[in-house]
Design an enzyme around this catalytic site. Structure first.
Site, PDB file in Angstrom:
ATOM      1  N   PRO A   2       0.907  -1.106  -0.209  1.00 12.01           N
ATOM      2  CA  PRO A   2      -0.125   0.115   0.125  1.00 12.01           C
ATOM      3  C   PRO A   2       0.782   1.396   0.100  1.00 12.01           C
ATOM      4  O   PRO A   2       2.079   1.445   0.527  1.00 12.01           O
ATOM      5  CB  PRO A   2      -0.761  -0.104   1.293  1.00 12.01           C
ATOM      6  CG  PRO A   2      -0.158  -1.056   2.106  1.00 12.01           C
ATOM      7  CD  PRO A   2       0.574  -1.971   1.144  1.00 12.01           C
ATOM      8  N   GLU A   3       0.424   2.416  -0.606  1.00 20.69           N
ATOM      9  CA  GLU A   3       1.090   3.542  -1.091  1.00 20.69           C
ATOM     10  C   GLU A   3       0.452   4.595   0.018  1.00 20.69           C
ATOM     11  O   GLU A   3      -0.567   4.164   0.665  1.00 20.69           O
ATOM     12  CB  GLU A   3       1.133   3.896  -2.179  1.00 20.69           C
ATOM     13  CG  GLU A   3       1.842   3.187  -3.115  1.00 20.69           C
ATOM     14  CD  GLU A   3       2.095   3.543  -4.466  1.00 20.69           C
ATOM     15  OE1 GLU A   3       2.131   4.516  -4.738  1.00 20.69           O
ATOM     16  OE2 GLU A   3       1.928   2.443  -5.577  1.00 20.69           O
ATOM     17  N   HIS A  91      -5.374 -16.526   7.646  1.00 16.66           N
ATOM     18  CA  HIS A  91      -4.245 -15.557   7.430  1.00 16.66           C
ATOM     19  C   HIS A  91      -4.444 -14.342   8.527  1.00 16.66           C
ATOM     20  O   HIS A  91      -3.900 -13.330   8.334  1.00 16.66           O
ATOM     21  CB  HIS A  91      -4.011 -15.242   6.058  1.00 16.66           C
ATOM     22  CG  HIS A  91      -3.916 -16.092   5.144  1.00 16.66           C
ATOM     23  ND1 HIS A  91      -2.780 -17.099   5.205  1.00 16.66           N
ATOM     24  CD2 HIS A  91      -4.452 -16.662   3.844  1.00 16.66           C
ATOM     25  CE1 HIS A  91      -2.927 -17.939   4.116  1.00 16.66           C
ATOM     26  NE2 HIS A  91      -3.793 -17.634   3.174  1.00 16.66           N
ATOM     27  N   ARG A 113       0.373 -13.026   2.468  1.00 18.24           N
ATOM     28  CA  ARG A 113       1.647 -13.233   2.146  1.00 18.24           C
ATOM     29  C   ARG A 113       2.859 -12.975   3.305  1.00 18.24           C
ATOM     30  O   ARG A 113       3.867 -13.112   2.905  1.00 18.24           O
ATOM     31  CB  ARG A 113       2.133 -12.281   0.897  1.00 18.24           C
ATOM     32  CG  ARG A 113       1.100 -12.587  -0.266  1.00 18.24           C
ATOM     33  CD  ARG A 113       1.008 -11.441  -1.402  1.00 18.24           C
ATOM     34  NE  ARG A 113       2.396 -11.754  -2.291  1.00 18.24           N
ATOM     35  CZ  ARG A 113       2.441 -10.649  -3.291  1.00 18.24           C
ATOM     36  NH1 ARG A 113       1.766  -9.871  -3.475  1.00 18.24           N
ATOM     37  NH2 ARG A 113       3.753 -10.785  -3.697  1.00 18.24           N
TER      38      ARG A 113
END
Ligand SMILES: [Zn+2]
Length: 278
Positions: A2-3, A91, A113
């Site tokens: 994410p930016e 997750h 991930r």
């Protein structure tokens, strides 16, 4: 990863839901997800959330007693609010149970991930000294004079200069490509060759694009969600990112795709000419 707009979207949701709420329980499903501590109290157990802080793509929660939690969202992390008693999805590595005004709810940190983490610190000052001191000014607040001194005499490309978090904090591949396109600057131009008027234009478009994206809840390419679990919409406004080989939305020429700083870079050779460099 994410930016700035995606992280700001998450922070605004956390401010809305979590500030003023007391942590009444913490469950850790994957111990390795917590860096630097094994003590649940360090994860805000029994503490009340006071503030949310952001610098570039990083953010932290601060408790009323001054302790702090630094979050790293990795490539695919999300931090979402759920009703009390919800079954955590696969997750989810950490689950906080919170209470505010007799309302109980949960905050689930999911990261399929596993590139993200949570790291407790004794204070926000410690985060600023140890981590955020390595970051440049936040992209939403950076001033033209800062940008002029950041780009001055730099031999690397304009895009590489924007991506380096120690120069400006918060810009990643999406917003670098979109900003350079709107500013009519070729991504591979030498950073030091940009004139002050070009940098004025660049900062104008950078902050306009970041603010528009925040307004749209960020860009959801794969996994980004706000704290309420809602996807962003700004991906529908991308002009160049992910559009290599498609027609330019301004001039119709086919958009070029190249590599810059090991990142796929899309630009229009007509709208972003590579002028003669000094
Ligand atoms: Zn074009």
């Amino acid at each position: 990863m994410p930016e700035l707009p995606e992280v700001e979207t998450i922070c605004r949701g956390l401010t809305q839901f979590c500030v003023g709420a007391k942590v009444v329980g913490v469950r850790v499903y994957r111990a390795g997800f917590i860096k630097g501590s094994k003590n649940h109290r360090d994860l805000f157990d029994t503490l009340t959330v006071a503030r949310v802080h952001r610098q570039g793509k990083q953010f932290a929660l601060e408790s009323v007693c001054g302790r702090a939690l630094l979050f790293h969202m990795g490539m695919s992390g999300s931090l979402t609010v759920w009703p009390s008693g919800s079954t955590p999805a696969k997750h989810v590595h950490v689950l906080w149970s919170l209470a505010r005004n007799n309302t109980h709810f949960e905050l689930h940190h999911k990261d399929p991930r596993r590139f993200g983490y949570v790291r407790p610190y004794s204070s926000m000052q410690k985060i600023r000294e140890d981590v955020w001191s390595r970051l440049g000014p936040d992209a939403l607040c950076v001033q033209v004079d800062d940008l002029v001194s950041i780009f001055k005499n730099k031999k690397l490309s304009a895009k590489a200069c924007l991506l380096n978090q120690s120069n400006i904090a918060g810009v990643g591949n999406i917003y670098a490509d979109e900003t350079l396109f709107q500013s009519a600057i070729h991504p591979l131009r030498r950073a030091g060759s940009l004139s002050r008027p070009e940098l004025v234009k660049l900062i104008h478009h950078l902050q306009l694009i970041l603010n528009r994206s925040i307004w749209g809840g960020g860009s959801t390419i794969q996994d980004h969600q706000d704290a309420a679990g809602k996807s962003g919409t700004f991906q529908n406004c991308h002009q160049v990112y992910g559009r290599g080989g498609l027609p330019c939305m301004k001039c119709g020429a086919i958009l070029k795709q190249t590599l810059c700083s090991q990142r796929t870079t899309v630009f229009c050779a007509i709208c972003q000419p590579r002028r003669t460099q000094k």
